[in-house]
Design a protein around this motif. Sequence first.
Motif, PDB file in Angstrom:
ATOM      1  N   LYS A 155       0.815  -1.213   0.000  1.00  0.00           N
ATOM      2  CA  LYS A 155       0.000   0.000   0.000  1.00  0.00           C
ATOM      3  C   LYS A 155       0.848   1.262   0.000  1.00  0.00           C
ATOM      4  O   LYS A 155       0.538   2.240  -0.707  1.00  0.00           O
ATOM      5  CB  LYS A 155      -0.936  -0.014   1.211  1.00  0.00           C
ATOM      6  N   ASP A 156       1.919   1.282   0.776  1.00  0.00           N
ATOM      7  CA  ASP A 156       2.790   2.458   0.809  1.00  0.00           C
ATOM      8  C   ASP A 156       3.433   2.703  -0.555  1.00  0.00           C
ATOM      9  O   ASP A 156       3.535   3.853  -1.011  1.00  0.00           O
ATOM     10  CB  ASP A 156       3.883   2.286   1.873  1.00  0.00           C
ATOM     11  N   MET A 157       3.848   1.641  -1.216  1.00  0.00           N
ATOM     12  CA  MET A 157       4.461   1.767  -2.538  1.00  0.00           C
ATOM     13  C   MET A 157       3.453   2.310  -3.553  1.00  0.00           C
ATOM     14  O   MET A 157       3.778   3.180  -4.377  1.00  0.00           O
ATOM     15  CB  MET A 157       5.010   0.404  -2.996  1.00  0.00           C
ATOM     16  N   PHE A 158       2.218   1.819  -3.484  1.00  0.00           N
ATOM     17  CA  PHE A 158       1.178   2.305  -4.396  1.00  0.00           C
ATOM     18  C   PHE A 158       0.905   3.791  -4.167  1.00  0.00           C
ATOM     19  O   PHE A 158       0.775   4.566  -5.131  1.00  0.00           O
ATOM     20  CB  PHE A 158      -0.108   1.500  -4.207  1.00  0.00           C
ATOM     21  N   GLU A 159       0.812   4.185  -2.896  1.00  0.00           N
ATOM     22  CA  GLU A 159       0.531   5.597  -2.595  1.00  0.00           C
ATOM     23  C   GLU A 159       1.696   6.489  -3.023  1.00  0.00           C
ATOM     24  O   GLU A 159       1.492   7.590  -3.545  1.00  0.00           O
ATOM     25  CB  GLU A 159       0.236   5.750  -1.108  1.00  0.00           C
ATOM     26  N   GLU A 160       2.913   6.012  -2.824  1.00  0.00           N
ATOM     27  CA  GLU A 160       4.096   6.790  -3.189  1.00  0.00           C
ATOM     28  C   GLU A 160       4.160   7.045  -4.692  1.00  0.00           C
ATOM     29  O   GLU A 160       4.534   8.143  -5.140  1.00  0.00           O
ATOM     30  CB  GLU A 160       5.357   6.044  -2.727  1.00  0.00           C
ATOM     31  N   HIS A 161       3.775   6.054  -5.487  1.00  0.00           N
ATOM     32  CA  HIS A 161       3.872   6.179  -6.938  1.00  0.00           C
ATOM     33  C   HIS A 161       2.570   6.629  -7.595  1.00  0.00           C
ATOM     34  O   HIS A 161       2.563   6.888  -8.803  1.00  0.00           O
ATOM     35  CB  HIS A 161       4.312   4.841  -7.539  1.00  0.00           C
ATOM     36  N   GLY A 162       1.501   6.713  -6.811  1.00  0.00           N
ATOM     37  CA  GLY A 162       0.228   7.140  -7.367  1.00  0.00           C
ATOM     38  C   GLY A 162      -0.438   6.109  -8.259  1.00  0.00           C
ATOM     39  O   GLY A 162      -1.220   6.455  -9.155  1.00  0.00           O
ATOM     40  N   TRP A 163      -0.154   4.837  -8.032  1.00  0.00           N
ATOM     41  CA  TRP A 163      -0.758   3.776  -8.840  1.00  0.00           C
ATOM     42  C   TRP A 163      -2.209   3.547  -8.421  1.00  0.00           C
ATOM     43  O   TRP A 163      -2.530   3.522  -7.224  1.00  0.00           O
ATOM     44  CB  TRP A 163       0.024   2.469  -8.681  1.00  0.00           C
ATOM     45  N   GLU A 164      -3.079   3.354  -9.400  1.00  0.00           N
ATOM     46  CA  GLU A 164      -4.501   3.128  -9.144  1.00  0.00           C
ATOM     47  C   GLU A 164      -4.809   1.635  -9.083  1.00  0.00           C
ATOM     48  O   GLU A 164      -4.203   0.830  -9.802  1.00  0.00           O
ATOM     49  CB  GLU A 164      -5.341   3.778 -10.247  1.00  0.00           C
ATOM     50  N   ILE A 165      -5.769   1.281  -8.243  1.00  0.00           N
ATOM     51  CA  ILE A 165      -6.198  -0.115  -8.154  1.00  0.00           C
ATOM     52  C   ILE A 165      -6.975  -0.479  -9.419  1.00  0.00           C
ATOM     53  O   ILE A 165      -7.946   0.197  -9.768  1.00  0.00           O
ATOM     54  CB  ILE A 165      -7.082  -0.350  -6.909  1.00  0.00           C
ATOM     55  N   PRO A 166      -6.580  -1.522 -10.126  1.00  0.00           N
ATOM     56  CA  PRO A 166      -7.254  -1.882 -11.381  1.00  0.00           C
ATOM     57  C   PRO A 166      -8.599  -2.573 -11.137  1.00  0.00           C
ATOM     58  O   PRO A 166      -8.763  -3.289 -10.150  1.00  0.00           O
ATOM     59  CB  PRO A 166      -6.264  -2.840 -12.033  1.00  0.00           C
ATOM     60  N   GLU A 167      -9.529  -2.360 -12.039  1.00  0.00           N
ATOM     61  CA  GLU A 167     -10.846  -2.987 -11.936  1.00  0.00           C
ATOM     62  C   GLU A 167     -11.154  -3.904 -13.110  1.00  0.00           C
ATOM     63  O   GLU A 167     -12.157  -4.598 -13.099  1.00  0.00           O
ATOM     64  CB  GLU A 167     -11.930  -1.919 -11.819  1.00  0.00           C
ATOM     65  N   THR A 168     -10.288  -3.910 -14.126  1.00  0.00           N
ATOM     66  CA  THR A 168     -10.456  -4.793 -15.275  1.00  0.00           C
ATOM     67  C   THR A 168      -9.120  -5.451 -15.601  1.00  0.00           C
ATOM     68  O   THR A 168      -8.061  -5.016 -15.133  1.00  0.00           O
ATOM     69  CB  THR A 168     -10.934  -4.017 -16.520  1.00  0.00           C
ATOM     70  N   TRP A 169      -9.168  -6.486 -16.436  1.00  0.00           N
ATOM     71  CA  TRP A 169      -7.942  -7.182 -16.825  1.00  0.00           C
ATOM     72  C   TRP A 169      -6.999  -6.251 -17.580  1.00  0.00           C
ATOM     73  O   TRP A 169      -5.791  -6.248 -17.337  1.00  0.00           O
ATOM     74  CB  TRP A 169      -8.286  -8.409 -17.669  1.00  0.00           C
ATOM     75  N   SER A 170      -7.552  -5.446 -18.469  1.00  0.00           N
ATOM     76  CA  SER A 170      -6.711  -4.512 -19.224  1.00  0.00           C
ATOM     77  C   SER A 170      -6.045  -3.498 -18.303  1.00  0.00           C
ATOM     78  O   SER A 170      -4.869  -3.157 -18.484  1.00  0.00           O
ATOM     79  CB  SER A 170      -7.539  -3.786 -20.293  1.00  0.00           C
TER      80      SER A 170
END
Length: 429
Positions: A155-170
């Motif tokens: 979670k910390d890594m995602f927040e640091e890089h601004g990555w969004e949680i995916p909702e589809t395979w693509s």
Amino acid sequence: MSKRKIAKKAAAAFGLALCVAGLTGCGQTSSDGKIEVELVSYKPEAVSAMEKIEARFNETHDDIHLTINSPNEAMTILKTRFIRENYPDIVGIGGDINYSNFLDAELFMDISDLDAAADVKPAYATMVKELEFIPQDGVYALPYVANAAGVLYNKDMFEEHGWEIPETWSEFTALCEQIESEGIQPLYLGYKDTWTCLAPWNALAVGLTPSDTCAQVNQGTTTFTDNYREVAEKTEALLQYAEPNPYAYGYNDACTAFARGESAMYTIGNYAIPQIKSVNPDMNIDSFTFPANEAEEDNVLNSGVDLQFCVMKETKNKEAVYEVLRFLYEDETINIYLEDQGGIACKEGDFELPAELEGMRVYIEADRMTDYQDHHYPSEMSVDAMIQTFLLNEDADAVDTFLARFDSDWTRYNRDLIWKVQQYQNKKQ
């Protein structure tokens, strides 16, 4: 059915005959006049919680004494005891193929008249019913605690890089490519231990195939080739985002690598969290449902019953056993277990969800959950090793070869069951 016939059916199903001593049978009365109830649980890692539950029950009941045994190799011990007609009163087992076999051997009592059975979350009640080889009238298990599998992420890594949680395979594959472009390993797999191959397989399969795929195959109405192609292809596609040569690293390696920040995500279930946190106790972990589809509304959370209670048909003290089950299903008792082991309560109610599963909350509360496909696989078929072999195969026709083998091996290892199911279907027509 006589005890002798039950024992013969169990022996045929399990094929074990080991000597086990030191555990009491059902229907005993202690020297002080209390009714003795024995519960055998297959989870030795939960012995501390079970000891607390046992002590609390015995402190609050004057006429019943509860003994909870949580031995190592509990399933082997249980199978042996069934063959020897030395039955406990209650068994605590997982919602998997072992339950299916025990039920098929007619070992369990119908507990549909137990009031607590009405409090089970519908998704978990459905999962247990789908484990029946032949549809049964009644209720034969009280689901207690479940686990869930999908994608754990830093979670910390995602927040640091601004990555969004995916909702589809693509979106998921695009996220993996984005993470990789920033010089970070997207996934860790750890496929040296073959069982870990089943984690992403199951999490993808629940969103891409019907929950009763195995039952349909047994009925002769479909094949795995027709159902599992996309599951196989997407499981294979994960390799391009994983550590080099994932077959050189096992489960412990993967947990350690993820804990040390060597990957942003780990395709595994919440059962891995204690191992991960033993390496990095302060790691901020969250999770999301594997986005297997191109439409979010088609995604399903992979969740299954990790512990459920079944009453042996041979128990002599139904009323005392029901009192134990009611106690086990009290909110306070469930919380004792959850505080020690974590997981998801199978009972309807306001139970705290582990912080690491917060990202799955929407699915859990909406009952958008389906059981692990491998809970329906016979252990002799070694599907985990089959998947690993398939993933190692770099031939152009690897998927076709794998699917053909899945169908042929399924027939080989389930021949008697398929015959039984189709006989049942013919009688219904």
